[in-house]
Design a protein around this motif. Structure first.
Motif, short mmCIF file in Angstrom:
data_model
loop_
_atom_site.label_atom_id
_atom_site.label_comp_id
_atom_site.label_asym_id
_atom_site.label_seq_id
_atom_site.Cartn_x
_atom_site.Cartn_y
_atom_site.Cartn_z
N SER A 1 42.22 -5.80 40.76
CA SER A 1 42.03 -4.47 40.22
C SER A 1 41.49 -3.55 41.31
N ILE A 2 41.71 -2.27 41.15
CA ILE A 2 41.21 -1.26 42.08
C ILE A 2 40.41 -0.24 41.28
N LEU A 3 39.19 0.00 41.73
CA LEU A 3 38.32 0.96 41.05
C LEU A 3 37.90 2.04 42.04
N ASP A 4 38.23 3.29 41.74
CA ASP A 4 37.79 4.43 42.53
C ASP A 4 36.40 4.77 42.00
N THR A 5 35.40 4.81 42.89
CA THR A 5 34.03 4.95 42.40
C THR A 5 33.19 5.78 43.36
N THR A 6 31.98 6.04 42.95
CA THR A 6 30.98 6.69 43.78
C THR A 6 29.80 5.74 43.92
N PHE A 7 29.37 5.53 45.16
CA PHE A 7 28.21 4.68 45.43
C PHE A 7 26.98 5.57 45.60
N GLY A 11 19.33 6.89 48.71
CA GLY A 11 19.27 8.34 48.77
C GLY A 11 20.57 9.00 49.19
N PHE A 12 21.63 8.23 49.38
CA PHE A 12 22.93 8.77 49.78
C PHE A 12 23.94 8.55 48.66
N THR A 13 24.97 9.39 48.65
CA THR A 13 26.07 9.27 47.70
C THR A 13 27.36 9.37 48.50
N TRP A 14 28.32 8.45 48.23
CA TRP A 14 29.61 8.49 48.90
C TRP A 14 30.67 7.83 48.03
N ARG A 15 31.92 8.20 48.28
CA ARG A 15 33.05 7.66 47.51
C ARG A 15 33.52 6.36 48.11
N GLY A 16 34.21 5.60 47.29
CA GLY A 16 34.78 4.36 47.79
C GLY A 16 35.73 3.74 46.78
#
Length: 126
Positions: A1-7, A11-16
């Motif tokens: 499966s593939i999940l588009d998410t935000t980490f 204190g940081f936020t990034w897509r993955g």
């Protein structure tokens, strides 16, 4: 499966993207500046190995003689040691120290404190 998410960590936020199948989990992560560029690949599967045969689940004792010099960064927020070889700085091993590990003071060597049985939890390719 593939999940588009935000980490959200430290204190940081990034897509993955999280790629998960019967072989394990691989995380494809963008940079912290959110420029939509692949910054790192975090491998959490023992099926993928470095060219020297290092994989998740190997221990510090099994890999420590593969380099003459290691760099250690204690990631206190995660309880993990980031270990890398200065001659191959784009590959990092996230190692879980043994229980009750004594965190060295500045100037002390992690190499002497990290137990041989401490295991690799993730391999990060920058």
């Amino acid at each position: 499966s593939i999940l588009d998410t935000t980490f959200q960590e430290g204190g940081f936020t990034w897509r993955g993207l999280i790629l998960e199948d019967e072989n394990g989990t691989i995380l494809l992560e963008e940079d912290f500046l959110q420029e939509e560029m692949l910054n790192r690949i975090r491998i959490q599967s023992d099926l993928y190995k470095t060219r020297n045969g290092v994989a998740v689940g190997k221990t510090w004792g099994e890999i420590k003689d593969q380099a003459k010099e290691w760099r250690f960064i204690w990631l206190a927020s995660y309880g993990l040691m980031d270990v890398s070889n200065p001659k191959d700085p784009n590959i990092h091993f996230l190692i879980l120290p043994q229980e009750n590990a004594i965190i060295p003071e500045d100037g002390e060597s992690w190499e002497e404190v990290l137990a041989d049985e401490a295991s690799i939890q993730s391999i990060v390719i920058m």
